[in-house]
Write a protein that holds these residues in place. Sequence first.
Motif, PDB file in Angstrom:
ATOM      1  N   GLN A 172       0.838  -1.204   0.000  1.00 23.66           N
ATOM      2  CA  GLN A 172       0.000   0.000   0.000  1.00 23.66           C
ATOM      3  C   GLN A 172       0.869   1.249   0.000  1.00 23.66           C
ATOM      4  OE1 GLN A 172      -3.049   0.103   3.013  1.00 23.66           O
ATOM      5  NE2 GLN A 172      -3.817  -1.926   2.508  1.00 23.66           N
ATOM      6  N   GLN A 173       1.945   1.191   0.764  1.00 26.51           N
ATOM      7  CA  GLN A 173       2.838   2.338   0.830  1.00 26.51           C
ATOM      8  C   GLN A 173       3.542   2.573  -0.506  1.00 26.51           C
ATOM      9  OE1 GLN A 173       4.530   2.698   4.584  1.00 26.51           O
ATOM     10  NE2 GLN A 173       6.182   4.061   4.006  1.00 26.51           N
ATOM     11  N   LYS A 174       3.901   1.479  -1.187  1.00 24.26           N
ATOM     12  CA  LYS A 174       4.489   1.621  -2.515  1.00 24.26           C
ATOM     13  C   LYS A 174       3.525   2.327  -3.465  1.00 24.26           C
ATOM     14  CE  LYS A 174       7.057  -2.771  -2.424  1.00 24.26           C
ATOM     15  NZ  LYS A 174       7.131  -4.089  -3.101  1.00 24.26           N
ATOM     16  N   VAL A 175       2.259   1.907  -3.433  1.00 25.00           N
ATOM     17  CA  VAL A 175       1.250   2.497  -4.313  1.00 25.00           C
ATOM     18  C   VAL A 175       1.097   3.982  -4.038  1.00 25.00           C
ATOM     19  CG1 VAL A 175      -1.198   2.508  -4.949  1.00 25.00           C
ATOM     20  CG2 VAL A 175       0.002   0.332  -4.621  1.00 25.00           C
ATOM     21  N   GLN A 176       1.040   4.338  -2.757  1.00 25.12           N
ATOM     22  CA  GLN A 176       0.866   5.753  -2.447  1.00 25.12           C
ATOM     23  C   GLN A 176       2.085   6.580  -2.832  1.00 25.12           C
ATOM     24  OE1 GLN A 176      -1.452   6.673   0.749  1.00 25.12           O
ATOM     25  NE2 GLN A 176      -0.953   8.835   0.810  1.00 25.12           N
ATOM     26  N   LEU A 183      12.462   1.766  -2.092  1.00 27.70           N
ATOM     27  CA  LEU A 183      12.056   3.166  -2.035  1.00 27.70           C
ATOM     28  C   LEU A 183      13.256   4.101  -2.126  1.00 27.70           C
ATOM     29  CD1 LEU A 183       9.279   1.989  -1.270  1.00 27.70           C
ATOM     30  CD2 LEU A 183       9.035   3.871   0.363  1.00 27.70           C
ATOM     31  N   LYS A 184      14.339   3.747  -1.439  1.00 24.56           N
ATOM     32  CA  LYS A 184      15.547   4.576  -1.500  1.00 24.56           C
ATOM     33  C   LYS A 184      16.062   4.688  -2.929  1.00 24.56           C
ATOM     34  CE  LYS A 184      17.452   3.559   3.082  1.00 24.56           C
ATOM     35  NZ  LYS A 184      18.562   2.881   3.782  1.00 24.56           N
ATOM     36  N   ASN A 185      16.114   3.563  -3.613  1.00 24.07           N
ATOM     37  CA  ASN A 185      16.612   3.567  -4.981  1.00 24.07           C
ATOM     38  C   ASN A 185      15.702   4.363  -5.905  1.00 24.07           C
ATOM     39  OD1 ASN A 185      18.859   2.006  -4.343  1.00 24.07           O
ATOM     40  ND2 ASN A 185      17.788   0.072  -4.713  1.00 24.07           N
ATOM     41  N   ALA A 186      14.395   4.293  -5.649  1.00 25.59           N
ATOM     42  CA  ALA A 186      13.449   5.071  -6.454  1.00 25.59           C
ATOM     43  C   ALA A 186      13.644   6.563  -6.223  1.00 25.59           C
ATOM     44  CB  ALA A 186      12.016   4.668  -6.116  1.00 25.59           C
ATOM     45  N   ILE A 187      13.859   6.955  -4.969  1.00 27.33           N
ATOM     46  CA  ILE A 187      14.076   8.367  -4.642  1.00 27.33           C
ATOM     47  C   ILE A 187      15.347   8.879  -5.318  1.00 27.33           C
ATOM     48  CG2 ILE A 187      14.658   9.936  -2.742  1.00 27.33           C
ATOM     49  CD1 ILE A 187      12.743   8.262  -0.994  1.00 27.33           C
ATOM     50  N   LEU A 188      16.403   8.057  -5.293  1.00 24.79           N
ATOM     51  CA  LEU A 188      17.647   8.452  -5.955  1.00 24.79           C
ATOM     52  C   LEU A 188      17.465   8.545  -7.472  1.00 24.79           C
ATOM     53  CD1 LEU A 188      20.195   6.346  -3.878  1.00 24.79           C
ATOM     54  CD2 LEU A 188      19.940   8.837  -3.860  1.00 24.79           C
ATOM     55  N   GLU A 189      16.649   7.663  -8.021  1.00 21.45           N
ATOM     56  CA  GLU A 189      16.371   7.714  -9.462  1.00 21.45           C
ATOM     57  C   GLU A 189      15.636   8.997  -9.820  1.00 21.45           C
ATOM     58  OE1 GLU A 189      13.834   5.172 -12.790  1.00 21.45           O
ATOM     59  OE2 GLU A 189      14.670   4.140 -11.046  1.00 21.45           O
ATOM     60  N   LEU A 190      14.657   9.372  -8.997  1.00 24.23           N
ATOM     61  CA  LEU A 190      13.926  10.620  -9.232  1.00 24.23           C
ATOM     62  C   LEU A 190      14.881  11.814  -9.165  1.00 24.23           C
ATOM     63  CD1 LEU A 190      10.761   9.899  -7.068  1.00 24.23           C
ATOM     64  CD2 LEU A 190      10.816  10.067  -9.556  1.00 24.23           C
ATOM     65  N   LYS A 191      15.768  11.794  -8.179  1.00 23.28           N
ATOM     66  CA  LYS A 191      16.758  12.868  -8.070  1.00 23.28           C
ATOM     67  C   LYS A 191      17.617  12.947  -9.321  1.00 23.28           C
ATOM     68  CE  LYS A 191      21.041  14.111  -5.741  1.00 23.28           C
ATOM     69  NZ  LYS A 191      22.070  13.731  -4.765  1.00 23.28           N
ATOM     70  N   ASN A 192      18.105  11.805  -9.778  1.00 19.16           N
ATOM     71  CA  ASN A 192      18.969  11.769 -10.955  1.00 19.16           C
ATOM     72  C   ASN A 192      18.246  12.251 -12.209  1.00 19.16           C
ATOM     73  OD1 ASN A 192      21.111  10.796  -9.439  1.00 19.16           O
ATOM     74  ND2 ASN A 192      20.636   8.655  -9.860  1.00 19.16           N
ATOM     75  N   ASN A 193      16.910  12.142 -12.203  1.00 15.73           N
ATOM     76  CA  ASN A 193      16.111  12.617 -13.329  1.00 15.73           C
ATOM     77  C   ASN A 193      15.703  14.080 -13.175  1.00 15.73           C
ATOM     78  OD1 ASN A 193      16.227  10.172 -14.699  1.00 15.73           O
ATOM     79  ND2 ASN A 193      14.376   9.379 -13.728  1.00 15.73           N
ATOM     80  N   GLY A 194      16.207  14.740 -12.111  1.00 18.29           N
ATOM     81  CA  GLY A 194      16.000  16.173 -11.963  1.00 18.29           C
ATOM     82  C   GLY A 194      14.948  16.611 -10.979  1.00 18.29           C
ATOM     83  N   PRO A 219      13.323  -4.039   5.421  1.00 17.23           N
ATOM     84  CA  PRO A 219      14.561  -3.595   4.757  1.00 17.23           C
ATOM     85  C   PRO A 219      14.548  -3.712   3.238  1.00 17.23           C
ATOM     86  CG  PRO A 219      15.083  -4.856   6.726  1.00 17.23           C
ATOM     87  CD  PRO A 219      13.600  -4.974   6.531  1.00 17.23           C
ATOM     88  N   VAL A 220      13.919  -4.751   2.696  1.00 18.87           N
ATOM     89  CA  VAL A 220      13.900  -4.935   1.240  1.00 18.87           C
ATOM     90  C   VAL A 220      13.090  -3.821   0.577  1.00 18.87           C
ATOM     91  CG1 VAL A 220      13.129  -6.424  -0.647  1.00 18.87           C
ATOM     92  CG2 VAL A 220      14.220  -7.437   1.375  1.00 18.87           C
ATOM     93  N   ASN A 221      11.888  -3.565   1.100  1.00 18.27           N
ATOM     94  CA  ASN A 221      11.059  -2.502   0.529  1.00 18.27           C
ATOM     95  C   ASN A 221      11.657  -1.123   0.786  1.00 18.27           C
ATOM     96  OD1 ASN A 221       8.948  -3.913  -0.769  1.00 18.27           O
ATOM     97  ND2 ASN A 221       7.964  -4.322   1.189  1.00 18.27           N
ATOM     98  N   MET A 222      12.355  -0.975   1.898  1.00 17.08           N
ATOM     99  CA  MET A 222      13.011   0.297   2.177  1.00 17.08           C
ATOM    100  C   MET A 222      14.077   0.586   1.123  1.00 17.08           C
ATOM    101  SD  MET A 222      14.726   1.560   5.774  1.00 17.08           S
ATOM    102  CE  MET A 222      13.250   1.114   6.682  1.00 17.08           C
TER     103      MET A 222
END
Length: 299
Positions: free
Chosen positions: A136-140, A169-180, A163-166
């Motif tokens: 649910q947290q991933k979806v939101q 999320l961390k990698n997704a946040i870094l990807e968003l950052k790298n995309n500006g 830890p796995v889902n964390m």
Amino acid sequence: MTLSINQVTKRYQDFVAVNNLTFTIEKGEIFGLIGQNGAGKTTTFRMILDLQETTEGTIIWNGTPINSINRDILGYLPEERGIFPSMTVEDQLYFFGELRGKHRKELKKEVDYWINRFELEEKRKAKAETLSKGNQQKVQLIASFIHKPEFLILDEPFSGLDPVNMDLLKNAILELKNNGTTILFSSHQMDNVEELCDHLCLLKRGVSLFSGNLLDLKKQYGKTKLTIRTDIPQDVLGKLNGVKDIQVGKDQYILTLEDESFAQSIFDFVSDGKYIEKFSLDYLTLDEIFKDKVGGPNV
């Protein structure tokens, strides 16, 4: 700079939730806003989102007052989660994207990518109420940025995750950052702030105790954390000059020094004809600095 908070105060009758707050966030940066519960973080988020007016001060985005910008450039993940329980994962993401002015056709690529990225392919047609808390947290989280905002606010994005889902999320946040994407986030888990942020603001009861580069904050304390793995007894180490405190770890000692200048004499003592398996001098962790600055436990 992208976002400028300048001498912002929020007052509710006799209560001051945020007091003369100033900080700036550069484009494409991940910036941490940290503090105990009630420190003023959520109030600050709401003023940036123009959900509440400032009592005093200004909030500027790219030279324009925050209340005059196109709201679709913003994304927000609130601490209090809220998705529609009877709506499927896929429909949920399309719905939130369309609310932000995107057409279904242009959303399809993003929806497909992030469903796959967050390992939700098998849950695509599942109703949100049937999902685990982590899913649910991933979806939101996806819903908060499916419209590709320029500026994203994440309030406690890692709360309750394994830890796995964390890591996802961390990698997704870094990807968003790298995309500006410019990201402002809050977390009580200081190791996550330390890992993701170069700059931060530390709040206590609405007042900024520090705003700036994380390394500059650490340098205020100096390298005073000394970790030693040795056969020398604790009571001997604890009596050495410059040692303020000593803690016993599972297989090592953690010494707090008055300042880093004492490290050399301690090294000379423990290495004199003795085997040293570990001798490491470093800055305090952000969690340790946080507890010292706010004067209480990290809650």
